[in-house]
Design a protein around this motif. Structure first.
Motif, PDB file in Angstrom:
ATOM      1  N   ARG A 104      -1.479  -4.013   8.326  1.00 11.58           N
ATOM      2  CA  ARG A 104      -2.381  -4.132   7.185  1.00 11.58           C
ATOM      3  C   ARG A 104      -1.786  -3.438   5.971  1.00 11.58           C
ATOM      4  N   ASN A 105      -2.354  -3.765   4.819  1.00 12.50           N
ATOM      5  CA  ASN A 105      -1.912  -3.163   3.569  1.00 12.50           C
ATOM      6  C   ASN A 105      -2.921  -2.113   3.109  1.00 12.50           C
ATOM      7  N   LEU A 106      -2.413  -1.005   2.605  1.00 13.72           N
ATOM      8  CA  LEU A 106      -3.241   0.032   2.009  1.00 13.72           C
ATOM      9  C   LEU A 106      -2.908   0.117   0.531  1.00 13.72           C
ATOM     10  N   TYR A 107      -3.936   0.389  -0.291  1.00 11.76           N
ATOM     11  CA  TYR A 107      -3.742   0.407  -1.741  1.00 11.76           C
ATOM     12  C   TYR A 107      -4.292   1.709  -2.324  1.00 11.76           C
ATOM     13  N   HIS A 140      -7.997  -3.053  -8.517  1.00 13.92           N
ATOM     14  CA  HIS A 140      -7.192  -3.943  -7.672  1.00 13.92           C
ATOM     15  C   HIS A 140      -8.042  -4.737  -6.686  1.00 13.92           C
ATOM     16  N   GLN A 141      -9.239  -4.253  -6.389  1.00 15.66           N
ATOM     17  CA  GLN A 141     -10.047  -4.925  -5.377  1.00 15.66           C
ATOM     18  C   GLN A 141     -10.457  -6.328  -5.812  1.00 15.66           C
ATOM     19  N   HIS A 142     -10.747  -6.511  -7.109  1.00 18.28           N
ATOM     20  CA  HIS A 142     -11.081  -7.883  -7.540  1.00 18.28           C
ATOM     21  C   HIS A 142      -9.832  -8.736  -7.646  1.00 18.28           C
ATOM     22  N   ALA A 143      -8.699  -8.131  -8.062  1.00 20.12           N
ATOM     23  CA  ALA A 143      -7.465  -8.903  -8.191  1.00 20.12           C
ATOM     24  C   ALA A 143      -6.973  -9.402  -6.836  1.00 20.12           C
ATOM     25  N   GLN A 145      -7.639   1.289 -22.140  1.00 18.44           N
ATOM     26  CA  GLN A 145      -6.399   0.717 -21.610  1.00 18.44           C
ATOM     27  C   GLN A 145      -5.544   1.770 -20.913  1.00 18.44           C
ATOM     28  N   CYS A 146      -6.158   2.449 -19.959  1.00 12.78           N
ATOM     29  CA  CYS A 146      -5.486   3.523 -19.236  1.00 12.78           C
ATOM     30  C   CYS A 146      -4.278   2.994 -18.468  1.00 12.78           C
ATOM     31  N   LYS A 147      -3.155   3.694 -18.606  1.00 13.69           N
ATOM     32  CA  LYS A 147      -1.945   3.354 -17.868  1.00 13.69           C
ATOM     33  C   LYS A 147      -2.088   3.801 -16.415  1.00 13.69           C
ATOM     34  N   MET A 148      -1.597   2.952 -15.492  1.00 13.04           N
ATOM     35  CA  MET A 148      -1.727   3.325 -14.085  1.00 13.04           C
ATOM     36  C   MET A 148      -0.704   2.579 -13.233  1.00 13.04           C
ATOM     37  N   GLN A 149      -0.610   3.001 -11.990  1.00 17.39           N
ATOM     38  CA  GLN A 149       0.241   2.355 -11.002  1.00 17.39           C
ATOM     39  C   GLN A 149      -0.597   1.994  -9.787  1.00 17.39           C
ATOM     40  N   LEU A 150      -0.347   0.815  -9.240  1.00 18.04           N
ATOM     41  CA  LEU A 150      -0.921   0.442  -7.956  1.00 18.04           C
ATOM     42  C   LEU A 150       0.161   0.619  -6.898  1.00 18.04           C
ATOM     43  N   ILE A 151      -0.122   1.453  -5.903  1.00 16.15           N
ATOM     44  CA  ILE A 151       0.817   1.683  -4.801  1.00 16.15           C
ATOM     45  C   ILE A 151       0.325   0.873  -3.602  1.00 16.15           C
ATOM     46  N   GLU A 152       1.173  -0.042  -3.155  1.00 16.75           N
ATOM     47  CA  GLU A 152       0.838  -0.933  -2.037  1.00 16.75           C
ATOM     48  C   GLU A 152       1.716  -0.568  -0.846  1.00 16.75           C
ATOM     49  N   GLU A 179       5.330   4.234  10.545  1.00 11.98           N
ATOM     50  CA  GLU A 179       4.271   3.221  10.443  1.00 11.98           C
ATOM     51  C   GLU A 179       4.320   2.494   9.097  1.00 11.98           C
ATOM     52  N   ILE A 180       4.753   3.211   8.050  1.00 13.70           N
ATOM     53  CA  ILE A 180       4.841   2.602   6.723  1.00 13.70           C
ATOM     54  C   ILE A 180       6.099   1.755   6.669  1.00 13.70           C
ATOM     55  N   GLN A 181       5.929   0.464   6.814  1.00 16.06           N
ATOM     56  CA  GLN A 181       7.074  -0.434   6.904  1.00 16.06           C
ATOM     57  C   GLN A 181       7.663  -0.743   5.534  1.00 16.06           C
ATOM     58  N   SER A 182       6.829  -0.709   4.495  1.00 16.41           N
ATOM     59  CA  SER A 182       7.326  -0.965   3.141  1.00 16.41           C
ATOM     60  C   SER A 182       6.339  -0.413   2.132  1.00 16.41           C
ATOM     61  N   GLU A 183       6.826  -0.220   0.910  1.00 16.67           N
ATOM     62  CA  GLU A 183       5.961   0.271  -0.159  1.00 16.67           C
ATOM     63  C   GLU A 183       6.388  -0.381  -1.472  1.00 16.67           C
ATOM     64  N   ASN A 184       5.413  -0.911  -2.197  1.00 16.82           N
ATOM     65  CA  ASN A 184       5.656  -1.478  -3.519  1.00 16.82           C
ATOM     66  C   ASN A 184       4.816  -0.720  -4.540  1.00 16.82           C
ATOM     67  N   VAL A 185       5.400  -0.486  -5.700  1.00 17.25           N
ATOM     68  CA  VAL A 185       4.705   0.207  -6.779  1.00 17.25           C
ATOM     69  C   VAL A 185       4.677  -0.715  -7.998  1.00 17.25           C
ATOM     70  N   TYR A 186       3.473  -0.963  -8.510  1.00 19.84           N
ATOM     71  CA  TYR A 186       3.311  -1.864  -9.653  1.00 19.84           C
ATOM     72  C   TYR A 186       2.763  -1.086 -10.852  1.00 19.84           C
ATOM     73  N   ASP A 187       3.533  -1.049 -11.935  1.00 20.63           N
ATOM     74  CA  ASP A 187       3.066  -0.456 -13.189  1.00 20.63           C
ATOM     75  C   ASP A 187       2.132  -1.431 -13.884  1.00 20.63           C
ATOM     76  N   THR A 188       1.038  -0.913 -14.446  1.00 21.66           N
ATOM     77  CA  THR A 188       0.091  -1.797 -15.121  1.00 21.66           C
ATOM     78  C   THR A 188      -0.830  -0.969 -16.006  1.00 21.66           C
ATOM     79  N   GLN A 189      -1.847  -1.603 -16.546  1.00 16.39           N
ATOM     80  CA  GLN A 189      -2.919  -0.939 -17.303  1.00 16.39           C
ATOM     81  C   GLN A 189      -4.250  -1.431 -16.771  1.00 16.39           C
ATOM     82  N   CYS A 190      -5.255  -0.603 -16.879  1.00 11.05           N
ATOM     83  CA  CYS A 190      -6.589  -0.986 -16.434  1.00 11.05           C
ATOM     84  C   CYS A 190      -7.041  -2.230 -17.206  1.00 11.05           C
ATOM     85  N   PRO A 191      -7.661  -3.203 -16.550  1.00  6.28           N
ATOM     86  CA  PRO A 191      -8.068  -4.438 -17.220  1.00  6.28           C
ATOM     87  C   PRO A 191      -9.425  -4.354 -17.901  1.00  6.28           C
TER      88      PRO A 191
END
Length: 718
Positions: A45-48, A70-73, A32-39, A15-27
């Protein structure tokens, strides 16, 4: 594992057709916590999911805001192309049309009203590169002296106090790793448990190790619950409280005489001033039992190490600079600075509150914390920028005073970048009217904020997931926010927008950057030899070390973990104590305005709430503003719990819901500042400013309260 379970997991994987991982920091906050968003793309549909990444400051921890950032972005409400106001509404236009419109308006305004009729209002949420570029843009592309930023309302008291006392302003004089091993901690006006929750384990570990914690706050909070002693003082009395503690320390001979003699100026004058204070009178003014003052002073004075942390509770007052300097006097008198496990920490509020004030957004400042009125500093920066020093404008005015100039017609055009001054400023009704008087207002933002609604042109900004750059966190650690998610629609980065405007204004040769790293390389050179020296920091070095504590003067340097070990940054190498408590004006309480209003944050929201209120998960936690009030006070003013109440000051009124609490003083009410419209508490705040740093008195406002009995009574004058 059974065959049935294996089949289930195989189906899920398909079911998981693709996955992207984005390195970032909390805004959001200064941790300024380091984190990753997994998409994950799952069927249609997309899950985050957001996960923390290990780093020296927060060690992989995240709070509820970071986990849901990520919800506001990804919000459908994001602006994704330029919007021009036409007949009261906004119409999408192309970037070419937007830039041509800016060119025509900016040139016309400066031709008619003078170069300084244009102004720039920045933000402490910008990256270091963008903050640096904004200062250069104002002074080189626009040639105006009028630039300031929203950090003026956040960190100005602490920054000014530290600069005047030590000669350098860095958020923490020590690294956070020293906190668990100190013997006594004073938390003055800081609610870190809700505002910077991922810092709390350092203080919890300190308590486990036997540290004595003293909290100063008119409310009981999750932070004061950690304290061994809570000084529950009346808002606006922090300066008197700090002087009372210092007097006890001096009277009890708990001072470090050798340290004072060798490394400090001004103690004799301060000592003479303290001798005149009446401690009983101080205790009555503060609203704290005198025995508690003695307990706090004696424990801090006697322990071999100690740290003092301040935040907006004591800083956002019209005597905020003096208050900070008095707490720094305590550190100097006891010799608890420049040593292991002893030092000062200003708990920065905004995400890049530290870095954004170091590189030229402030009216009186050039990159590297250089002074715009210092001839050597001017000459150096002019050389870096490739202009004649005589072309550099002089000192402008502070943030609020720019709105006063707009009201009087001296400023007729403004560029607001990633800030919401119509909501965040004191006397917010006045600021809104001043912005409405502008001939041309451009706002760069992700959403149509209260300020953007007033704009003639809105330009779409990028989010933390898309915009790479460095940030300087609460420790003074320069970090690199990796950001690789594609820009949505026609969104451009803030730095690209500035370069594009400079190009159409004929200054493109000085703004020909293609990456943020190119901008940072110029920032390094511009900061070289300045107080905030980043010259030894590079992107690669940050990646290798997971952040570098400035100052870092050369490429071989590993960064400075502890400041002032051998000397302070003032001319003679000594720190400067100063007499404080000279009697700045305070709010006038009387029968018409008998209560003290103080303001602050809640954990699920950030600043004006423009981003966090776009996050369903965060908005659901706190759906509206409220007024925290003691039940006895509520009954006195005929208020019921959870009912609508009108809060009124000399500057305006709001309507919010009452919330009874035994955890607040009976003479005090509290309203968080994240909501707009008739719940916008900054409508009530005076425009009186701290004379040293121009900080408004957000934390101390005289108000009256009354129940709202009808719909008509809810109408607020805008």
């Amino acid at each position: 594992m059974t065959e049935l379970m294996l089949k289930y997991f195989r189906n899920k994987q398909r079911e998981i057709q693709s996955e992207n991982v984005y390195d970032t920091q909390c805004p959001f906050c200064s941790m300024q916590c380091k984190m990753q968003l997994i998409e994950q793309k799952v069927v249609s549909r997309n899950l985050y999911k957001t996960v923390g990444k290990d780093n020296p400051t927060t060690e992989g921890r995240l709070c509820v805001k970071g986990m849901n950032a990520h919800q506001h972005a990804l919000s459908n409400e994001r602006i994704k192309q330029p919007l021009l106001k036409v007949k009261g509404g906004f119409l999408p236009i192309s970037w070419g049309e937007a830039l041509q419109h800016i060119k025509e308006k900016f040139i016309a305004i400066q031709k008619t009203d003078g170069v300084n009729a244009l102004s720039v209002y920045g933000s402490a949420s910008l990256t270091n590169e963008e903050a640096y570029l904004l200062g250069k843009f104002a002074r080189v592309a626009l040639k105006t002296k009028h630039i300031d930023y929203n950090g003026r309302f956040c960190m100005a008291s602490a920054a000014t106090g530290a600069n005047q006392t030590f000669g350098i302003d860095r958020g923490l004089t020590n690294s956070l790793q020293e906190v668990p091993y100190t013997r006594c901690i004073i938390l003055a006006g800081t609610n870190i448990a809700e505002c910077q929750p991922t810092i709390m384990p350092y203080f919890e570990l300190a308590k486990e190790n036997g540290a004595y914690i003293i909290a100063i706050d008119p409310r009981e909070t999750a932070t004061t619950n950690l304290a061994d002693l809570h000084l529950k003082n009346k808002p606006g009395t922090d300066l008197a409280l700090a002087n009372a503690l210092l007097k006890i320390i001096v009277d009890e001979n708990l001072i470090d005489k050798e340290f004072l003699s060798e490394r400090v100026n001004g103690f004799a004058e301060v000592s003479l001033h303290l001798a005149k204070l009446d401690l009983n009178e101080c205790a009555r003014e503060i609203g704290v039992d005198i025995d508690q003052l003695y307990q706090a002073a004696q424990i801090f004075g006697r322990e071999e190490s100690g740290m003092i942390f301040t935040a907006r509770g004591i800083e956002q007052q019209t005597d905020g600079t003096e208050t900070v300097r008095t707490f720094l006097n305590i550190l100097l008198a006891t010799g608890k600075i420049g040593k292991p496990y002893s030092g000062y920490g200003a708990i920065t509020g905004q995400g890049n509150g530290q870095g954004a004030r170091e590189h030229g957004q402030k009216a009186d400042q050039l990159p590297g914390y250089r002074a715009i009125e210092n001839q050597d500093d001017r000459s150096y920066i002019a050389q870096v920028w490739g202009i004649d020093e005589r072309q550099l404008p002089g000192k402008g005015v502070s943030a609020y005073k720019m709105f006063e100039k707009a009201d009087k017609g001296f400023i007729t055009g403004m560029l607001v970048m990633c800030s919401n001054p119509a909501h965040s400023s004191p006397n917010a009704n006045f600021v809104k009217k001043s912005l409405e008087k502008l001939e041309f207002l451009v706002v760069v933002d992700m959403f149509i904020s209260e300020t953007a609604k007033l704009a003639d042109l809105i330009l779409p900004a990028s989010s933390y997931l898309e915009n790479q750059g460095t940030m300087t966190n609460v420790e003074g650690r320069v970090t690199l926010r990796e950001a690789s998610r594609p820009l949505p629609g026609e969104v451009r980065h803030d730095w690209q927008i500035l370069c594009d405007i400079a190009e159409v204004l004929g200054e493109g040769d000085k703004f020909s950057y293609h990456t943020t790293e190119e901008i940072f390389e110029e920032l390094r050179i511009a900061s070289r030899g300045g107080k905030a020296n980043y010259y030894g920091i590079t992107y690669e070095k940050i990646r290798q070390g997971n952040g570098i504590l400035w100052p870092c003067p050369n490429l071989e340097h590993k960064g400075t973990k502890r400041l002032f070990e051998h000397e302070f940054a003032l001319e003679d190498g000594k720190a400067q104590m100063v007499v404080t408590g000279s009697g700045n004006r305070r709010e006038d309480y009387n029968k018409d305005y008998p209560l003290v209003l103080t303001t602050g944050r809640v954990m699920s929201h950030y600043l004006t709430g423009e981003q966090t209120r776009k996050s369903p998960s965060l908005a659901a936690r706190n759906i509206e503003a409220y007024m925290e009030i003691h039940p006895d006070t509520g009954r006195k003013y005929q208020l019921e719990d959870h009912t609508l109440v009108k809060v009124e000051s000399r500057y305006g009124s709001i309507v919010v819901r009452s919330k009874w609490s035994n955890k607040i003083r009976k003479d005090t009410v509290f309203v968080p500042f994240h909501w707009a419209g008739e719940q916008s508490v900054n409508r009530l705040v005076s425009d009186e400013l701290d004379p040293y740093c121009q900080m408004p008195g957000f934390k101390v406002t005289a108000v009256s309260i009354s129940p709202v009995l009808s719909r008509e009574e809810m109408l607020i004058e805008n």
